[in-house]
Each structure stands twice: as structure tokens, then as C-alpha cells.
Enzyme design. Structure first.
Site, PDB file in Angstrom:
ATOM      1  N   ARG A 146      -3.803  -7.720  21.410  1.00  0.00           N
ATOM      2  CA  ARG A 146      -2.904  -6.898  20.576  1.00  0.00           C
ATOM      3  C   ARG A 146      -3.589  -6.423  19.313  1.00  0.00           C
ATOM      4  NH1 ARG A 146       1.267 -11.278  18.069  1.00  0.00           N
ATOM      5  NH2 ARG A 146      -0.134 -13.064  18.060  1.00  0.00           N
TER       6      ARG A 146
ATOM      7  N   ASP B 217     -11.582 -19.291  20.435  1.00  0.00           N
ATOM      8  CA  ASP B 217     -11.376 -17.847  20.258  1.00  0.00           C
ATOM      9  C   ASP B 217     -10.838 -17.540  18.864  1.00  0.00           C
ATOM     10  OD1 ASP B 217      -9.161 -19.278  21.658  1.00  0.00           O
ATOM     11  OD2 ASP B 217      -8.055 -17.463  21.174  1.00  0.00           O
TER      12      ASP B 217
END
Ligand code: AMP
Ligand code: MG
Length: 537
Positions: A115, A282
């Protein structure tokens, strides 16, 4: 009247965008926007999906000044349109980065910017390169089964916190703008069968690069070693210019530097009482910046076992006191990913050693500095620090207030000073009375501490000044953000602005903002958003 420097600020549409990431690194050849595994690439080209009725609700002038950007004049301003993802300017080649990661200790495969969409890079007048990334800009090839959007509450939290962290002196990504839209998405905040419509928002995040450990991991896991080399060389050349790519030990030297930077970042987190909440690989920046503000939280009560993240409530992998251990675990994963580049098989171990050495040095100095001691702790100081840690856990104690008030206590010998000390520290305690054990251990500790502090030979003003540079008065307490969110959901954005102002000077007294420095109120103890957050955002 505008100052000369304000006059030289321009609109985003007048800025030259650069795209070194896109120019240098291998792209996903497919350009249609659909969820898919993406092999042999560092990113996919993708355009933001427009939103309805974007409204600018917060702007960081400090970040605007770094980028040379003027504060937009209204919601029709082209800068707002661009930062809402509704308009591109010539030269922009937006993309979503490909990365993988270990989530809660398990390899999760391809994740990527699901996103977040990077618009490009701005090279400012000082020659610094800054990546502009929209979070919540719509679906990308990495959106998996999600919608690519971010909701208002989590966007307010990210915007405020990244700026607050910067002003606290913690290495972090920054935030330029916060935009709300008329679009809504469904979120089940606690994953407990209570889905609700929530307002969408976008944060423009700014950092030299948003590359994470996971960008390297995904390449190595898939055997894409040519791309691994390319990405490492790019990051070193562009973001670690002091490292010589021709040196035979460059990758190992660079890995050690990442270990050092990460150690320093964690030291700062522990100093200010910040709990990241989702230290997946991440979410670990290759530059050692705090990145991806999700279900983070701030310690009100000092409790090394605390985590704000309800998704992690059971195992508490990412609890406050475990952050250094997780950082090193994550660095070991990064080391594995970079292994094909290393010439010396001992490099990972050398990096781990580097972390340990650097962390214990910086952490020791930090703990000493919080007590107003100039030198790294010797054995006696270490004991003093350790005993305080134990005492703070005996009864609910506000970490921030305790350290801040410690700068004000009298150091003189005698009973009068001793009782005055306890009185000064009183606001740090969440319960109105002390247990005899607590009172006695605290008094004894203060006696020892006062004697140790006297030996520093500082005048009280200088001592206070020094301690107040390390121990903030204002942190972005969880309930303060929640109040700003509650108001924003009713259409009132003024508290966001006020919090931004206060958090720009966290070490200053700011008596007019005393309420923002108070203990967490009782109503906030168990309220959603104040003490408990999920990954839903
Ligand atoms: P996070 O837990 O926020 O670090 O996100 C983990 C992964 O999930 C990243 O790849 C994100 O891009 C992705 N992700 C999280 N929320 C969304 C969303 N609403 N839409 C698409 N991807 C998302
Ligand atoms: Mg993330």
C-alpha cells in the site's frame, strides 16, 4: 512577511524528480496492476489510485523545508493533489518495492509495498536525496489480499510519531503530509468479528531510502544473486558513500556498519521508552532508521515485558525489553541474505560481535547519561543502574516522569534532602501510596545515587541541563495520539497540530503544555488505542 528562505520554497509540481532506484535496479517487466509473485526484480511500476475529496490535515514545515517545498495553500493546491495520489507530474515513475521478510520469527515469503507507492526522489539544495513515499495510495502487485489503503487512525499515529521521534533525536523516517479522503474501507480493528467502515488517509513518508532487510532477503531466498549484487551496490553507492565498492571487504564492512547503526537506533528506543511492536525483518531499515509505525507504543509505566501489539500479546516477542535481542536476530537474517556477497565466512559473526560491542557501549553510556553521569558506567555504576531497574518494576512508575524529575532532586546529605527527594519523585508513581519495601529500597538507592552524583562535581543547574537533554519531558503518549484520533474522527484536527508543536521541543519545559507531560490518566489504562493496538491499520 515571509523570510527569504520561505520565499524560495516551491510547489511539488515545480520540483525535479529523480529516480535513481528505478534507473539503476531491475524492474518487474509487467506493468499491469495485479497481485502476483514478482521474480527477478527489485520493484514494480504502479500508479497511485486516486481518492475522493482529499483534504490536507497536517503538514510538517520542518520536512517541507528540507525538501524545499512550500506548505500548500488549500486543498485545491496541486501539492495536495499529488500527495493524495490524484495527480502525477512529468518525470515521476512511481513504483512499489519488492521485499520479503520474517514475520514473528517465520519466513513469510514475498510481502512488498502493498500500500506504499514511491513517487520518486528529490535531491535538495544540499545535495541530499530524499525518497517520497505515499502510504495508503491503493493496491499494488504486492497487496496480496488487502486493499492498499491505510485508515485515518493509523495514519495520524504514523505522521505524529515519526516527527516526534525525529525531534527526540531518534533515527527515523520522516513524514511530510497527512491527507484524509472521503473514501472508506472496512477494518476489523481487533480481528474479533467487529468490522467497521473507516476513513482512508495517506501519509507522505520521507527518508533517504525505504529499503529494508527484506528487500535483500527475498532475492537471496529466490537465488536471484545478480539482483542481490545490484541492490547492495546501489544502496552502498547511493546511501553509504563512505564505503569503497572496489574494496574486497566492502560488503562485510558495510554489514558491520548496518549492525552499528541498528544498535544505535535500539539504544535510542530504550532511552525514550519506545516499543516498535512489529520488528519483523520487513520493518527493519537498511539505514538503521525507525520505520513502519504500526502498533507501536510508549512506555507509560516502566515494564520491560510490555508490548502494545495485541497480535503479539501471547508470546510478546516484540516487548520493550526484548528489542535488542530481536534486533540481533534480525541482523543475523540480514547477514544470511548478504552471505553470497561476503568473502569471509566469519562475516556474520563479526557483524554480531560488532552489534554486541556497539550496543553495550552505547546502551551503557545512555543509561549513565540518563542519571547525569558523564562517563560510561564502571562496575559500581552498573550496579546502581541495575538496582534502579529493579526498583522501577516494583510499583507502577512512569518512566519518563521519573527520569525527568530525577534531575531536580537535591543531592545534599541529611534527612531533609532525603525526604524532599521522595516528594519530588511522587508524580512519577501511579499508586498514591508506597509499599514499605518500595519506599525503603528507593530511599536507599537515592542515597547512593546522590552520593555518586555529588562526585561528578556539577552545579545543580548544569546537572539538570545535562540530564534534561537526554530525558525528554514530552513523549507521544499513546493516549494523546488517541485523543487526537478521536477528535479527528469528529472532524477536529486541531489536536494533531498542537501535538506536533509540543513534540517539536520534547526536551524543553513548555509549562503552557504541562498537561501533555502528565501521567497516563486512569481512563486510558485499558482503552483500545491507548494501551492495546493490533496490526489492523
Ligand atoms: P505491516 O505489518 O504494516 O508491516 O505490513 C506487512 C505487509 O502487509 C506489507 O507487505 C504491507 O505492504 C502489507 N499490507 C498491510 N496492510 C495492507 C493493506 N491495507 N493493503 C495492502 N497491503 C497491506
Ligand atoms: Mg511493514
Amino acid at each position: 512577511m515571509q523570510s527569504a528562505s520561505e520565499n524560495s520554497l516551491v510547489a511539488l509540481s515545480d520540483v525535479n524528480f529523480d529516480d535513481s532506484f528505478v534507473r539503476t535496479l531491475p524492474a518487474d517487466p509487467r506493468e499491469e496492476n495485479g497481485v502476483r509473485p514478482v521474480p527477478n526484480a527489485c520493484f514494480s511500476f504502479v500508479k497511485p489510485t486516486p481518492v475522493r475529496q482529499p483534504r490536507l490535515i497536517a503538514w510538517s514545515d520542518a520536512v517541507g523545508a528540507i525538501l524545499g517545498l512550500a506548505r500548500p495553500k488549500g486543498d485545491q493546491d496541486s501539492t495536495v493533489e499529488i500527495l493524495a495520489g490524484n495527480r502525477l507530474v512529468p518525470g515521476m515513475r512511481p513504483y512499489a518495492a519488492r521485499y520479503g521478510g520474517h514475520q514473528f520469527g517465520h519466513w513469510a515469503g514475498q510481502l512488498g509495498d502493498g500500500r506504499a507507492i514511491t513517487l520518486g526522489e528529490i535531491v535538495n539544495r544540499e545535495g541530499q536525496r530524499w525518497e517520497l513515499q505515499l502510504k495508503g495510495a491503493g493496491p499494488t502487485p504486492y497487496s496480496r489480499n488487502a486493499d492498499g489503503r491505510a485508515v485515518l487512525r493509523s495514519s495520524i499515529r504514523e505522521f505524529l510519531c515519526s516527527e516526534a521521534m525525529h525531534h527526540l533525536g531518534v533515527p527515523t523516517t520522516r513524514a511530510l503530509s497527512l491527507i484524509r479522503a472521503d473514501d472508506q474501507v472496512v477494518r476489523d480493528m481487533f480481528y474479533d468479528g467487529h468490522p467497521q467502515l473507516e476513513t482512508c488517509a495517506l501519509v507522505t513518508r520521507v527518508a533517504p531510502t525505504f529499503v529494508r532487510f527484506g528487500n535483500f532477503q527475498i532475492l537471496t531466498v529466490n537465488g536471484e544473486l545478480k539482483e542481490l549484487h545490484q541492490l547492495a551496490d546501489y544502496v552502498i553507492a547511493q546511501h553509504y558513500p563512505d564505503f569503497n565498492l572496489w574494496s574486497p571487504t566492502v560488503y562485510g564492512d558495510w554489514f558491520k556498519e548496518i549492525c552499528r547503526r541498528t544498535a544505535l537506533m535500539i539504544t535510542h528506543w530504550q532511552r525514550v521508552g519506545f516499543v516498535h511492536g512489529v520488528m519483523n525483518t520487513d520493518n527493519m531499515s537498511i539505514l538503521g532508521l525507525t520505520i513502519d509505525y504500526g502498533p507501536y507504543g510508549w512506555l507509560d509505566v516502566y515494564d520491560p515485558d510490555w508490548t502494545p501489539n495485541t497480535t503479539d500479546a501471547h508470546r510478546r516477542r516484540y516487548r520493550f525489553g526484548h528489542q535488542p535481542a530481536v534486533a540481533i536476530w534480525n541482523l543475523a537474517q540480514l547477514g544470511q541474505a548478504l552471505q553470497p556477497l561476503f568473502t569471509d565466512p566469519q562475516t556474520i559473526e563479526a557483524g554480531m560481535n560488532e552489534f554486541h560491542a556497539h550496543f553495550s557501549e552505547s546502551y551503557g553510556r545512555m543509561k549513565a547519561a540518563k542519571l547525569g553521569l558523564a562517563e560510561a558506567p564502571d562496575r559500581a555504576d552498573a550496579e546502581l543502574i541495575q538496582e534502579l531497574d529493579e526498583i522501577l518494576k516494583l510499583e507502577p512508575t512512569d518512566m519518563t516522569i521519573f527520569y525527568r524529575k530525577l534531575a531536580d532532586i537535591p543531592l545534599a546529605e541529611g534527612d531533609a534532602a532525603a525526604s524532599e527527594r521522595l516528594g519530588i519523585l511522587e508524580p512519577a508513581f501511579y499508586s498514591p501510596t508506597r509499599t514499605p519495601l518500595h519506599a525503603q529500597r528507593l530511599a536507599a538507592w537515592l542515597e547512593r545515587y546522590a552520593a555518586r552524583s555529588r562526585s561528578e562535581g556539577l552545579d545543580p543547574e548544569e546537572r539538570r541541563r545535562r540530564m534534561n537533554q537526554v530525558n525528554p519531558k514530552f513523549i507521544l503518549r499513546n493516549y494523546l495520539s488517541q485523543q487526537a484520533i478521536d477528535a479527528a474522527e469528529q472532524g477536529d484536527h486541531s489536536l494533531i497540530e498542537r501535538l506536533m508543536q509540543v513534540m517539536q521541543r520534547p526536551y524543553d519545559e513548555q509549562p503552557e503544555h504541562e498537561t501533555f507531560a502528565a501521567r497516563r490518566p486512569e481512563w486510558a489504562e485499558n482503552r483500545a488505542g491507548c494501551s492495546a493496538l493490533s496490526c489492523s491499520s
